[in-house]
Design a protein around this motif. Sequence first.
Motif, PDB file in Angstrom:
ATOM      1  N   UNK A 142       0.855  -1.191   0.000  1.00 15.03           N
ATOM      2  CA  UNK A 142       0.000   0.000   0.000  1.00 15.03           C
ATOM      3  C   UNK A 142       0.887   1.235   0.000  1.00 15.03           C
ATOM      4  N   UNK A 143       0.767   2.038  -1.045  1.00 16.06           N
ATOM      5  CA  UNK A 143       1.573   3.230  -1.169  1.00 16.06           C
ATOM      6  C   UNK A 143       0.781   4.497  -0.939  1.00 16.06           C
ATOM      7  N   UNK A 144       1.422   5.466  -0.275  1.00 17.51           N
ATOM      8  CA  UNK A 144       0.797   6.760  -0.032  1.00 17.51           C
ATOM      9  C   UNK A 144       1.835   7.861  -0.069  1.00 17.51           C
ATOM     10  N   UNK A 145       1.349   9.084  -0.159  1.00 17.25           N
ATOM     11  CA  UNK A 145       2.274  10.216  -0.160  1.00 17.25           C
ATOM     12  C   UNK A 145       3.037  10.286   1.161  1.00 17.25           C
ATOM     13  N   UNK A 146       2.320  10.080   2.274  1.00 12.31           N
ATOM     14  CA  UNK A 146       2.957  10.051   3.594  1.00 12.31           C
ATOM     15  C   UNK A 146       2.238   9.020   4.451  1.00 12.31           C
ATOM     16  N   UNK A 147       2.742   8.807   5.668  1.00 10.00           N
ATOM     17  CA  UNK A 147       2.172   7.751   6.499  1.00 10.00           C
ATOM     18  C   UNK A 147       0.760   8.069   6.961  1.00 10.00           C
ATOM     19  N   UNK A 148       0.375   9.341   6.974  1.00  9.92           N
ATOM     20  CA  UNK A 148      -0.996   9.693   7.369  1.00  9.92           C
ATOM     21  C   UNK A 148      -2.024   9.160   6.372  1.00  9.92           C
ATOM     22  N   UNK A 149      -1.614   9.010   5.121  1.00  7.59           N
ATOM     23  CA  UNK A 149      -2.524   8.482   4.111  1.00  7.59           C
ATOM     24  C   UNK A 149      -2.787   6.992   4.284  1.00  7.59           C
ATOM     25  N   UNK A 150      -1.907   6.312   5.003  1.00  7.86           N
ATOM     26  CA  UNK A 150      -2.076   4.873   5.220  1.00  7.86           C
ATOM     27  C   UNK A 150      -2.917   4.665   6.482  1.00  7.86           C
ATOM     28  N   UNK A 151      -4.161   5.067   6.386  1.00  5.60           N
ATOM     29  CA  UNK A 151      -5.039   5.198   7.552  1.00  5.60           C
ATOM     30  C   UNK A 151      -5.401   3.862   8.201  1.00  5.60           C
ATOM     31  N   UNK A 152      -5.220   2.752   7.495  1.00 10.80           N
ATOM     32  CA  UNK A 152      -5.560   1.443   8.067  1.00 10.80           C
ATOM     33  C   UNK A 152      -4.307   0.631   8.383  1.00 10.80           C
ATOM     34  N   UNK A 153      -3.189   1.304   8.546  1.00 11.83           N
ATOM     35  CA  UNK A 153      -1.915   0.612   8.760  1.00 11.83           C
ATOM     36  C   UNK A 153      -1.968  -0.297   9.992  1.00 11.83           C
ATOM     37  N   UNK A 154      -2.488   0.196  11.104  1.00 16.46           N
ATOM     38  CA  UNK A 154      -2.536  -0.614  12.322  1.00 16.46           C
ATOM     39  C   UNK A 154      -3.455  -1.822  12.140  1.00 16.46           C
ATOM     40  N   UNK A 155      -4.580  -1.610  11.472  1.00 17.91           N
ATOM     41  CA  UNK A 155      -5.515  -2.718  11.219  1.00 17.91           C
ATOM     42  C   UNK A 155      -4.821  -3.812  10.400  1.00 17.91           C
ATOM     43  N   UNK A 156      -4.073  -3.409   9.390  1.00 13.88           N
ATOM     44  CA  UNK A 156      -3.385  -4.384   8.542  1.00 13.88           C
ATOM     45  C   UNK A 156      -2.273  -5.098   9.296  1.00 13.88           C
ATOM     46  N   UNK A 157      -1.581  -4.386  10.165  1.00 16.57           N
ATOM     47  CA  UNK A 157      -0.539  -5.016  10.969  1.00 16.57           C
ATOM     48  C   UNK A 157      -1.129  -6.061  11.909  1.00 16.57           C
ATOM     49  N   UNK A 158      -2.324  -5.800  12.403  1.00 19.25           N
ATOM     50  CA  UNK A 158      -2.995  -6.767  13.275  1.00 19.25           C
ATOM     51  C   UNK A 158      -3.420  -8.008  12.493  1.00 19.25           C
ATOM     52  N   UNK A 159      -3.926  -7.791  11.267  1.00 20.70           N
ATOM     53  CA  UNK A 159      -4.312  -8.924  10.415  1.00 20.70           C
ATOM     54  C   UNK A 159      -3.079  -9.767  10.088  1.00 20.70           C
ATOM     55  N   UNK A 170       3.908  -1.407   3.865  1.00 25.78           N
ATOM     56  CA  UNK A 170       3.543  -0.013   3.612  1.00 25.78           C
ATOM     57  C   UNK A 170       4.700   0.716   2.916  1.00 25.78           C
ATOM     58  N   UNK A 171       4.348   1.605   1.995  1.00 23.70           N
ATOM     59  CA  UNK A 171       5.358   2.359   1.245  1.00 23.70           C
ATOM     60  C   UNK A 171       4.939   3.827   1.210  1.00 23.70           C
ATOM     61  N   UNK A 172       5.826   4.737   1.579  1.00 21.49           N
ATOM     62  CA  UNK A 172       5.504   6.169   1.538  1.00 21.49           C
ATOM     63  C   UNK A 172       6.529   6.916   0.692  1.00 21.49           C
ATOM     64  N   UNK A 173       6.077   7.989   0.088  1.00 25.09           N
ATOM     65  CA  UNK A 173       6.970   8.813  -0.718  1.00 25.09           C
ATOM     66  C   UNK A 173       7.713   9.829   0.151  1.00 25.09           C
ATOM     67  N   UNK A 174       7.027  10.348   1.155  1.00 29.54           N
ATOM     68  CA  UNK A 174       7.614  11.355   2.048  1.00 29.54           C
ATOM     69  C   UNK A 174       7.639  10.777   3.461  1.00 29.54           C
ATOM     70  N   UNK A 175       8.784  10.251   3.867  1.00 27.49           N
ATOM     71  CA  UNK A 175       8.861   9.514   5.127  1.00 27.49           C
ATOM     72  C   UNK A 175       9.238  10.420   6.289  1.00 27.49           C
ATOM     73  N   UNK A 176       8.555  10.265   7.437  1.00 24.02           N
ATOM     74  CA  UNK A 176       8.979  10.977   8.645  1.00 24.02           C
ATOM     75  C   UNK A 176      10.270  10.375   9.181  1.00 24.02           C
ATOM     76  N   UNK A 177      10.901  11.064  10.104  1.00 24.22           N
ATOM     77  CA  UNK A 177      12.203  10.639  10.640  1.00 24.22           C
ATOM     78  C   UNK A 177      12.129   9.246  11.249  1.00 24.22           C
TER      79      UNK A 177
END
Length: 237
Positions: A142-159, A170-177
């Motif tokens: 799942x790719x997004x501009x930043x991690x905020x766009x990956x709104x179901x990340x925790x749900x997917x990690x649980x699955x 998860x893949x982001x174009x603009x990664x936080x530190x």
Amino acid sequence: MTIQCKVKSIKPLACNTYQILLHPETPVAFKAGQYLMVVMGEKDKRPFSIASSPCRHEGELELHIGAAEQNAYALEVVEAMKDALANGGDITIDAPHGDAWVQEESERPILLIAGGTGFSYVRSILDHCVAQSLNNQIHLYWGGRDDCQLYAKEELEQIEAKHENVHFVPVVEDAPTEWTGKVGNVLQAVEQDFDSLAEYDIYIAGRFEMAGAAREQFTQNKGAQSDRMFADAYAFI
């Protein structure tokens, strides 16, 4: 088939992205990976993937709509949904549509690829496969501009934690530190991780140009079979 729906709820998922639950007046039979059309006018029908799975939707249809201000096409739909929710009005849909649904009889490993709110398409497929206890290996990118766009990340990690055959990247174009995942383009991430895609059933949702690039790159560079690649975009490009 045209069906009237009540808007049950509207909830923000991320910046300018909304989860909308519709309650149709008659049940809608659909397959995981299909979409519906929101009827805005006689000749104005707008497609959105059904995020709920056919085996666990309990009569409701879930949509994930990205509606930034510059995206009037989607924003107008969200505004119509909000108006219907506030005033008890109906929303008309035309459903189901699309032939890029999950091939349940296939024993091939599954690769799900989503860009942005294209996640709603692969979410339906993933949830259906998990609910049906399919044993296929499932890789979801799942790719997004930043991690905020990956709104179901925790749900997917649980699955992923609960099911040994599910692998989420998860893949982001603009990664936080503090980001520890992959950075860049989601298709490039797939190409880096797989030597061959010849044995995979591949499902893709995102912009048309993304689906087109995936088909070209994966068939030429990774041995993917074009007849085992599925996307709504392929009916149009």
